[in-house]
Write an enzyme that holds these catalytic residues in place. Sequence first.
Site, PDB file in Angstrom:
ATOM      1  N   GLY A   1       0.661  -1.356  -0.057  1.00 39.70           N
ATOM      2  CA  GLY A   1      -0.080   0.169   0.082  1.00 39.70           C
ATOM      3  C   GLY A   1       0.822   1.355   0.020  1.00 39.70           C
ATOM      4  O   GLY A   1       0.294   2.405   0.465  1.00 39.70           O
ATOM      5  N   SER A   2       1.987   1.390  -0.641  1.00 40.17           N
ATOM      6  CA  SER A   2       2.866   2.413  -0.402  1.00 40.17           C
ATOM      7  C   SER A   2       2.251   3.397  -1.413  1.00 40.17           C
ATOM      8  O   SER A   2       2.251   4.705  -1.248  1.00 40.17           O
ATOM      9  CB  SER A   2       4.195   2.130  -0.670  1.00 40.17           C
ATOM     10  OG  SER A   2       4.402   1.645  -2.285  1.00 40.17           O
TER      11      SER A   2
ATOM     12  N   GLU B   1       6.324   6.245  -9.001  1.00 40.23           N
ATOM     13  CA  GLU B   1       4.845   5.768  -8.953  1.00 40.23           C
ATOM     14  C   GLU B   1       4.328   6.875  -7.644  1.00 40.23           C
ATOM     15  O   GLU B   1       3.370   7.379  -7.975  1.00 40.23           O
ATOM     16  CB  GLU B   1       4.684   4.348  -8.349  1.00 40.23           C
ATOM     17  CG  GLU B   1       5.144   3.486  -9.454  1.00 40.23           C
ATOM     18  CD  GLU B   1       4.756   1.972  -9.329  1.00 40.23           C
ATOM     19  OE1 GLU B   1       3.880   1.790  -8.141  1.00 40.23           O
ATOM     20  OE2 GLU B   1       5.464   0.999  -9.526  1.00 40.23           O
TER      21      GLU B   1
ATOM     22  N   HIS C   1       1.109   0.722 -13.200  1.00 38.71           N
ATOM     23  CA  HIS C   1       1.666  -0.567 -13.565  1.00 38.71           C
ATOM     24  C   HIS C   1       2.980  -0.274 -13.517  1.00 38.71           C
ATOM     25  O   HIS C   1       3.561   0.651 -14.193  1.00 38.71           O
ATOM     26  CB  HIS C   1       1.341  -0.984 -14.940  1.00 38.71           C
ATOM     27  CG  HIS C   1       1.856  -2.232 -15.397  1.00 38.71           C
ATOM     28  ND1 HIS C   1       1.661  -3.428 -14.590  1.00 38.71           N
ATOM     29  CD2 HIS C   1       2.849  -2.637 -16.066  1.00 38.71           C
ATOM     30  CE1 HIS C   1       2.446  -4.524 -15.289  1.00 38.71           C
ATOM     31  NE2 HIS C   1       3.368  -3.927 -16.153  1.00 38.71           N
TER      32      HIS C   1
ATOM     33  N   LEU D   1      -5.526  -7.116 -20.298  1.00 37.53           N
ATOM     34  CA  LEU D   1      -4.472  -6.777 -18.995  1.00 37.53           C
ATOM     35  C   LEU D   1      -3.585  -5.717 -19.323  1.00 37.53           C
ATOM     36  O   LEU D   1      -2.648  -6.016 -20.230  1.00 37.53           O
ATOM     37  CB  LEU D   1      -3.875  -8.392 -18.618  1.00 37.53           C
ATOM     38  CG  LEU D   1      -2.826  -8.149 -17.356  1.00 37.53           C
ATOM     39  CD1 LEU D   1      -3.467  -8.106 -16.206  1.00 37.53           C
ATOM     40  CD2 LEU D   1      -2.117  -9.340 -17.474  1.00 37.53           C
ATOM     41  N   ASP D   2      -3.499  -4.735 -18.503  1.00 34.70           N
ATOM     42  CA  ASP D   2      -2.412  -3.952 -18.565  1.00 34.70           C
ATOM     43  C   ASP D   2      -2.472  -3.146 -19.937  1.00 34.70           C
ATOM     44  O   ASP D   2      -1.299  -2.728 -20.502  1.00 34.70           O
ATOM     45  CB  ASP D   2      -0.896  -4.418 -18.019  1.00 34.70           C
ATOM     46  CG  ASP D   2      -1.117  -4.879 -16.639  1.00 34.70           C
ATOM     47  OD1 ASP D   2      -1.908  -4.146 -16.036  1.00 34.70           O
ATOM     48  OD2 ASP D   2      -0.396  -5.851 -16.526  1.00 34.70           O
TER      49      ASP D   2
ATOM     50  N   ASN E   1      -5.451   2.121 -13.114  1.00 36.19           N
ATOM     51  CA  ASN E   1      -4.290   1.501 -12.564  1.00 36.19           C
ATOM     52  C   ASN E   1      -2.946   1.901 -12.707  1.00 36.19           C
ATOM     53  O   ASN E   1      -2.777   2.558 -13.785  1.00 36.19           O
ATOM     54  CB  ASN E   1      -4.253  -0.162 -13.316  1.00 36.19           C
ATOM     55  CG  ASN E   1      -3.530  -1.059 -12.726  1.00 36.19           C
ATOM     56  OD1 ASN E   1      -3.161  -1.031 -11.422  1.00 36.19           O
ATOM     57  ND2 ASN E   1      -2.491  -1.635 -13.468  1.00 36.19           N
TER      58      ASN E   1
ATOM     59  N   MET F   1      -4.225  -7.327  -6.899  1.00 34.35           N
ATOM     60  CA  MET F   1      -3.482  -8.248  -7.950  1.00 34.35           C
ATOM     61  C   MET F   1      -4.484  -9.271  -8.416  1.00 34.35           C
ATOM     62  O   MET F   1      -4.313 -10.501  -8.513  1.00 34.35           O
ATOM     63  CB  MET F   1      -2.325  -9.041  -6.971  1.00 34.35           C
ATOM     64  CG  MET F   1      -1.221  -8.094  -6.610  1.00 34.35           C
ATOM     65  SD  MET F   1      -0.372  -7.345  -7.882  1.00 34.35           S
ATOM     66  CE  MET F   1       0.657  -8.846  -8.396  1.00 34.35           C
ATOM     67  N   ARG F   2      -5.484  -8.907  -8.687  1.00 33.10           N
ATOM     68  CA  ARG F   2      -6.624  -9.501  -9.349  1.00 33.10           C
ATOM     69  C   ARG F   2      -7.058  -8.884 -10.793  1.00 33.10           C
ATOM     70  O   ARG F   2      -7.515  -7.618 -10.785  1.00 33.10           O
ATOM     71  CB  ARG F   2      -7.980  -9.970  -8.565  1.00 33.10           C
ATOM     72  CG  ARG F   2      -7.623 -10.770  -7.142  1.00 33.10           C
ATOM     73  CD  ARG F   2      -7.405 -12.162  -7.754  1.00 33.10           C
ATOM     74  NE  ARG F   2      -6.852 -12.984  -6.698  1.00 33.10           N
ATOM     75  CZ  ARG F   2      -5.838 -13.082  -6.051  1.00 33.10           C
ATOM     76  NH1 ARG F   2      -4.636 -12.445  -6.684  1.00 33.10           N
ATOM     77  NH2 ARG F   2      -5.562 -14.109  -5.207  1.00 33.10           N
TER      78      ARG F   2
HETATM   79  C1  GRF Z   1       3.334  -1.337  -7.377  1.00 32.80           C
HETATM   80  O1  GRF Z   1       4.515  -1.538  -8.017  1.00 32.80           O
HETATM   81  C2  GRF Z   1       2.426  -1.100  -8.570  1.00 32.80           C
HETATM   82  O2  GRF Z   1       2.847  -0.264  -9.640  1.00 32.80           O
HETATM   83  C3  GRF Z   1       1.787  -2.355  -8.894  1.00 32.80           C
HETATM   84  O3  GRF Z   1       1.918  -2.957  -7.848  1.00 32.80           O
HETATM   85  C4  GRF Z   1       2.845  -2.370  -6.740  1.00 32.80           C
HETATM   86  C5  GRF Z   1       1.943  -1.886  -5.500  1.00 32.80           C
HETATM   87  O4  GRF Z   1       2.679  -1.723  -4.697  1.00 32.80           O
HETATM   88  N1  GRF Z   1       0.516  -2.415  -9.507  1.00 32.80           N
HETATM   89  P1  GRF Z   1       2.151  -0.781  -3.157  1.00 32.80           P
HETATM   90  O5  GRF Z   1       1.272  -2.093  -2.780  1.00 32.80           O
HETATM   91  O6  GRF Z   1       1.496   0.352  -3.489  1.00 32.80           O
HETATM   92  O7  GRF Z   1       3.343  -0.524  -2.429  1.00 32.80           O
END
Ligand code: GRF
Length: 209
Positions: A23-24, A188, A123, A158-159, A121, A104-105
């Site tokens: 969850g960063s 990010e 990525h 996907l993506d 999203n 992750m789904r």
């Molecule tokens: C990130 O690298 C994001 O791009 C990907 O999953 C990771 C999530 O990291 N979809 P966090 O849980 O937000 O730290």
Amino acid sequence: MRLFKTPMSKTLSRIVVLIGGNGSNLQAIIDATQNKQAPAAFEVVGVISHNPTAYGLERAKIAKLPTYIVSAKLFAGNKTGFETAILDILATLKPDLICLAGFMRVLSPEFIQAYPNKIINIHPSLLPKYPGLHTHKQVIANQDKEHGATVHWVNEQLDAGPIIAQAKTPVMPDDTEDSIKTKVLTLEHRLYPMVINNIALGINTEVNQ
Ligand code: GRF
């Protein structure tokens, strides 16, 4: 880098963040809503995790945000039930925008069609390069010279939805999977809140850095 524009309206966009892990990115989004110098045009109205032990849930609780767990494991083999449970929560939260951040789904077409042009999203690659998992490993194995992160609209592939914004970093000869992952996460954390804010302001422009 573009600075946050001051919201013209006091009505904040309602953001729901879907997570599954550390969850960063959620934290970066929360931090943006707490920045008094540059007020965000959005608020986080709920955090939904498919993983009951995701650290992101703790982050949300510390920020006093409503949290919801829809365990993917409990719904194993029942994707419709899993998604219906999330859709039921979303129906109560009434989001303007749904932000996937480590969720992750893969969402079904039916789910995506329930929120047209409302799901984004982040990525960890420069899409269309490296959709799916293990992006950092592939960048190192292929000796790529640059890497980065992409925010995109979620569609049924996907993506592969339309790209909204990307941020890039050079890959140095001594970079490892871990070091490049850290660099990309740092990108990010700047990119995602900025894109969300622009969407909330109705500025769906690129934020390439
Ligand atoms: C990130 O690298 C994001 O791009 C990907 O999953 C990771 C999530 O990291 N979809 P966090 O849980 O937000 O730290």
